[in-house]
Design a protein around this motif. Structure first.
Motif, PDB file in Angstrom:
ATOM      1  N   VAL A 186       0.991  -1.186  -0.061  1.00 18.77           N
ATOM      2  CA  VAL A 186       0.065  -0.263   0.121  1.00 18.77           C
ATOM      3  C   VAL A 186       0.901   1.257   0.037  1.00 18.77           C
ATOM      4  O   VAL A 186       1.877   1.221   0.539  1.00 18.77           O
ATOM      5  CB  VAL A 186      -1.073  -0.148   1.238  1.00 18.77           C
ATOM      6  CG1 VAL A 186      -0.096   0.173   2.459  1.00 18.77           C
ATOM      7  CG2 VAL A 186      -1.894   1.185   1.270  1.00 18.77           C
ATOM      8  N   ASP A 187       0.441   2.409  -0.774  1.00 15.51           N
ATOM      9  CA  ASP A 187       1.292   3.398  -0.889  1.00 15.51           C
ATOM     10  C   ASP A 187       1.037   4.329   0.529  1.00 15.51           C
ATOM     11  O   ASP A 187      -0.020   4.332   1.059  1.00 15.51           O
ATOM     12  CB  ASP A 187       0.601   4.331  -1.985  1.00 15.51           C
ATOM     13  CG  ASP A 187       1.142   3.889  -3.310  1.00 15.51           C
ATOM     14  OD1 ASP A 187       1.508   2.540  -3.545  1.00 15.51           O
ATOM     15  OD2 ASP A 187       1.265   4.642  -4.208  1.00 15.51           O
ATOM     16  N   ASP A 188       2.104   4.808   0.964  1.00 10.48           N
ATOM     17  CA  ASP A 188       2.156   5.656   2.243  1.00 10.48           C
ATOM     18  C   ASP A 188       2.064   6.975   1.975  1.00 10.48           C
ATOM     19  O   ASP A 188       2.817   7.802   1.751  1.00 10.48           O
ATOM     20  CB  ASP A 188       3.260   5.544   3.072  1.00 10.48           C
ATOM     21  CG  ASP A 188       3.589   6.079   4.371  1.00 10.48           C
ATOM     22  OD1 ASP A 188       2.239   6.462   4.755  1.00 10.48           O
ATOM     23  OD2 ASP A 188       4.386   6.365   4.931  1.00 10.48           O
ATOM     24  N   SER A 189       0.621   7.251   1.462  1.00 10.09           N
ATOM     25  CA  SER A 189       0.347   8.764   1.174  1.00 10.09           C
ATOM     26  C   SER A 189      -1.021   9.266   1.470  1.00 10.09           C
ATOM     27  O   SER A 189      -2.013   8.306   1.756  1.00 10.09           O
ATOM     28  CB  SER A 189       0.275   8.740  -0.624  1.00 10.09           C
ATOM     29  OG  SER A 189      -0.338   9.767  -0.896  1.00 10.09           O
ATOM     30  N   ASP A 190      -1.088  10.443   1.909  1.00  4.78           N
ATOM     31  CA  ASP A 190      -2.491  11.036   2.323  1.00  4.78           C
ATOM     32  C   ASP A 190      -3.431  11.786   1.312  1.00  4.78           C
ATOM     33  O   ASP A 190      -4.612  11.735   1.369  1.00  4.78           O
ATOM     34  CB  ASP A 190      -2.149  12.491   3.296  1.00  4.78           C
ATOM     35  CG  ASP A 190      -1.255  12.035   4.483  1.00  4.78           C
ATOM     36  OD1 ASP A 190      -1.368  10.906   4.816  1.00  4.78           O
ATOM     37  OD2 ASP A 190      -0.467  12.947   4.883  1.00  4.78           O
ATOM     38  N   GLU A 191      -2.761  11.787   0.006  1.00  8.42           N
ATOM     39  CA  GLU A 191      -3.689  12.034  -0.993  1.00  8.42           C
ATOM     40  C   GLU A 191      -4.501  11.008  -1.596  1.00  8.42           C
ATOM     41  O   GLU A 191      -5.716  11.166  -1.889  1.00  8.42           O
ATOM     42  CB  GLU A 191      -2.894  12.543  -2.072  1.00  8.42           C
ATOM     43  CG  GLU A 191      -1.917  13.802  -1.649  1.00  8.42           C
ATOM     44  CD  GLU A 191      -1.120  14.723  -2.553  1.00  8.42           C
ATOM     45  OE1 GLU A 191      -1.372  14.228  -3.741  1.00  8.42           O
ATOM     46  OE2 GLU A 191      -0.540  15.564  -2.248  1.00  8.42           O
ATOM     47  N   VAL A 192      -3.745  10.097  -1.926  1.00 14.93           N
ATOM     48  CA  VAL A 192      -4.545   8.875  -2.687  1.00 14.93           C
ATOM     49  C   VAL A 192      -4.178   7.387  -1.983  1.00 14.93           C
ATOM     50  O   VAL A 192      -2.980   7.458  -1.288  1.00 14.93           O
ATOM     51  CB  VAL A 192      -4.068   8.717  -4.049  1.00 14.93           C
ATOM     52  CG1 VAL A 192      -4.464   9.783  -4.988  1.00 14.93           C
ATOM     53  CG2 VAL A 192      -2.764   8.431  -4.283  1.00 14.93           C
ATOM     54  N   ARG A 193      -4.816   6.563  -2.169  1.00 15.95           N
ATOM     55  CA  ARG A 193      -4.580   5.039  -1.533  1.00 15.95           C
ATOM     56  C   ARG A 193      -4.374   4.193  -2.814  1.00 15.95           C
ATOM     57  O   ARG A 193      -5.410   3.890  -3.617  1.00 15.95           O
ATOM     58  CB  ARG A 193      -5.645   4.614  -0.752  1.00 15.95           C
ATOM     59  CG  ARG A 193      -5.249   3.182  -0.187  1.00 15.95           C
ATOM     60  CD  ARG A 193      -6.406   2.635   0.600  1.00 15.95           C
ATOM     61  NE  ARG A 193      -6.268   1.330   1.096  1.00 15.95           N
ATOM     62  CZ  ARG A 193      -5.447   1.073   2.294  1.00 15.95           C
ATOM     63  NH1 ARG A 193      -5.161   1.744   3.064  1.00 15.95           N
ATOM     64  NH2 ARG A 193      -5.299  -0.413   2.520  1.00 15.95           N
ATOM     65  N   ASP A 195      -3.452   0.381  -3.484  1.00  9.33           N
ATOM     66  CA  ASP A 195      -3.410  -1.009  -3.061  1.00  9.33           C
ATOM     67  C   ASP A 195      -2.666  -1.910  -4.110  1.00  9.33           C
ATOM     68  O   ASP A 195      -3.460  -1.684  -5.197  1.00  9.33           O
ATOM     69  CB  ASP A 195      -4.758  -1.692  -2.687  1.00  9.33           C
ATOM     70  CG  ASP A 195      -5.109  -0.768  -1.189  1.00  9.33           C
ATOM     71  OD1 ASP A 195      -4.619  -1.101  -0.093  1.00  9.33           O
ATOM     72  OD2 ASP A 195      -6.143   0.128  -1.382  1.00  9.33           O
ATOM     73  N   TYR A 211      -3.554  -3.454  -9.259  1.00  9.16           N
ATOM     74  CA  TYR A 211      -3.368  -2.355  -8.404  1.00  9.16           C
ATOM     75  C   TYR A 211      -4.773  -1.604  -8.456  1.00  9.16           C
ATOM     76  O   TYR A 211      -5.592  -1.729  -9.568  1.00  9.16           O
ATOM     77  CB  TYR A 211      -2.254  -1.308  -8.710  1.00  9.16           C
ATOM     78  CG  TYR A 211      -2.596  -0.876 -10.137  1.00  9.16           C
ATOM     79  CD1 TYR A 211      -3.056   0.364 -10.278  1.00  9.16           C
ATOM     80  CD2 TYR A 211      -2.092  -1.417 -11.191  1.00  9.16           C
ATOM     81  CE1 TYR A 211      -3.519   0.870 -11.761  1.00  9.16           C
ATOM     82  CE2 TYR A 211      -1.900  -0.926 -12.282  1.00  9.16           C
ATOM     83  CZ  TYR A 211      -2.651   0.171 -12.591  1.00  9.16           C
ATOM     84  OH  TYR A 211      -2.770   0.775 -13.843  1.00  9.16           O
ATOM     85  N   GLN A 214      -7.574   4.807  -5.238  1.00  7.11           N
ATOM     86  CA  GLN A 214      -8.558   5.609  -4.612  1.00  7.11           C
ATOM     87  C   GLN A 214      -8.348   6.874  -4.226  1.00  7.11           C
ATOM     88  O   GLN A 214      -7.352   7.040  -3.608  1.00  7.11           O
ATOM     89  CB  GLN A 214      -9.259   4.741  -3.120  1.00  7.11           C
ATOM     90  CG  GLN A 214      -9.635   3.212  -3.560  1.00  7.11           C
ATOM     91  CD  GLN A 214      -9.937   2.481  -2.399  1.00  7.11           C
ATOM     92  OE1 GLN A 214     -11.071   3.067  -1.515  1.00  7.11           O
ATOM     93  NE2 GLN A 214      -9.233   1.684  -1.892  1.00  7.11           N
ATOM     94  N   ARG A 215      -9.380   7.609  -4.579  1.00  2.02           N
ATOM     95  CA  ARG A 215      -9.107   9.133  -3.872  1.00  2.02           C
ATOM     96  C   ARG A 215     -10.424   9.440  -3.065  1.00  2.02           C
ATOM     97  O   ARG A 215     -11.480   9.403  -3.426  1.00  2.02           O
ATOM     98  CB  ARG A 215      -9.143  10.006  -5.148  1.00  2.02           C
ATOM     99  CG  ARG A 215      -8.558  11.498  -4.715  1.00  2.02           C
ATOM    100  CD  ARG A 215      -8.400  12.399  -6.058  1.00  2.02           C
ATOM    101  NE  ARG A 215      -7.606  11.832  -6.997  1.00  2.02           N
ATOM    102  CZ  ARG A 215      -6.076  12.017  -6.834  1.00  2.02           C
ATOM    103  NH1 ARG A 215      -5.754  13.079  -6.078  1.00  2.02           N
ATOM    104  NH2 ARG A 215      -5.354  11.678  -7.746  1.00  2.02           N
TER     105      ARG A 215
END
Length: 315
Positions: A186-193, A195, A211, A214-215
């Motif tokens: 999983v990406d470690d990001s606050d803007e989008v996810r 998986d 993959y 999600q936003r």
């Protein structure tokens, strides 16, 4: 491979020069349909060599160990070069053949003869590559040198020296350097996810990456990437397909600490995107991905900041 299996690959080395009998295995099929190579110098000089070969093939294809052994001299010798292992005498040869035929009634043999030459009128040397298929095992290739002797007008096999050839690397072997990717991320990001799941395809011939993006909790798009070893270009390549209609391909190049991925993408609006990503391995459960270059229809786009991607622990 046991001594018996390896031994009998080379005992049958002469079959590549003979005419296959009706009940014989499809010898050439073991070499991808390529015909067995021959050099007619020896047989043209003395047709008895060809007669002996035909007789040898018939004996092998009828699984007659005694008849096969009769084509060897009383002092016949077989040597495995890697180990120095030696089998001596017609009786021992017959025993090995009897065991082979008992354990492998469907054994198939293919041979590429690279040369046949007369050292002197009563001595001939045969060199080439033999391939054996035993049941469902992978084919095994052996380089051989065989010595034939003429005793009282009859050609016999006097010695065989063999070297087991290494198996060529498979796609799985080349892709093993990316096996660390297998699992969930999983990406470690606050803007989008984002998986990601990476898994082996059937027979471990490809890696498949799926993959979803999600936003704000809503599915934006998803896609699939297939990663493969390309034997033609001898490099790792990938193909991408996204639910937004875009698709493309890329190549992977190992760099210090990770991988450089160069891609060409046809976007859903028809524009051409070309870019480079740098994937760096931080540890077994962490990587970073940074877009270091991107052009759309030839116009340069801003670089991206590195994004951390974390492995998801399986519960």
């Amino acid at each position: 491979m046991t001594r018996c299996c390896s031994f009998c690959v080379v005992l049958c080395l002469l079959t590549g020069m003979a005419t296959a009998q009706d009940e014989a295995p499809a010898i050439d099929d073991l070499f991808g349909g390529e015909p067995a190579a021959t050099n007619g110098e020896a047989t043209a000089t003395d047709g008895n060599i060809q007669k002996m070969i035909d007789s040898y093939v018939a004996a092998f294809n009828t699984r007659d160990a005694a008849a096969v052994a009769a084509h060897w001299s009383e002092q016949g010798v077989h040597v495995v070069k890697e180990t120095g292992e030696k089998t001596e005498g017609r009786e021992a040869i017959q025993g090995d053949f009897a065991k082979l035929f008992e354990d492998n009634p469907d054994a198939a043999l293919g041979v590429k003869v690279e040369s046949v030459r007369l050292v002197k009128p009563e001595v001939a040397v045969v060199e080439g590559v033999a391939r054996v298929l035993l049941g469902e095992e992978a084919p095994s290739d052996t380089a051989f040198t065989g010595i034939l002797v003429n005793a009282d007008g009859k050609w016999l096999i006097d010695s065989v020296h063999e070297t087991v050839l290494p198996e060529p690397p498979t796609a799985t072997d080349y892709l093993a350097q990316l096996e660390w990717m297998v699992g969930d991320w999983v990406d470690d990001s606050d803007e989008v996810r984002v998986d990601t799941n990476v898994r082996w395809a059937a027979n471990e011939a490809f890696l498949i990456r799926s993959y979803t993006v999600q936003r704000q909790g809503e599915l934006e798009h998803q896609g699939t990437q297939v990663i493969a070893w390309c034997p033609r270009t001898e490099q790792i390549r990938c193909w991408m397909f996204d639910s937004d209609g875009s698709f493309g391909e890329g190549k992977w190049t190992a760099v210090d600490g990770g991988w450089q991925i160069d891609t060409t993408l046809t976007r859903s609006d028809g524009q051409l995107a070309e870019g480079t990503q740098l994937l760096k391995i931080v540890d077994a459960d962490t990587v970073t991905v940074e877009r270091t270059a991107l052009t759309i229809n030839g116009e340069e786009q801003p670089r991206s900041e590195p994004v951390r991607i974390i492995r998801v622990a399986n519960n």
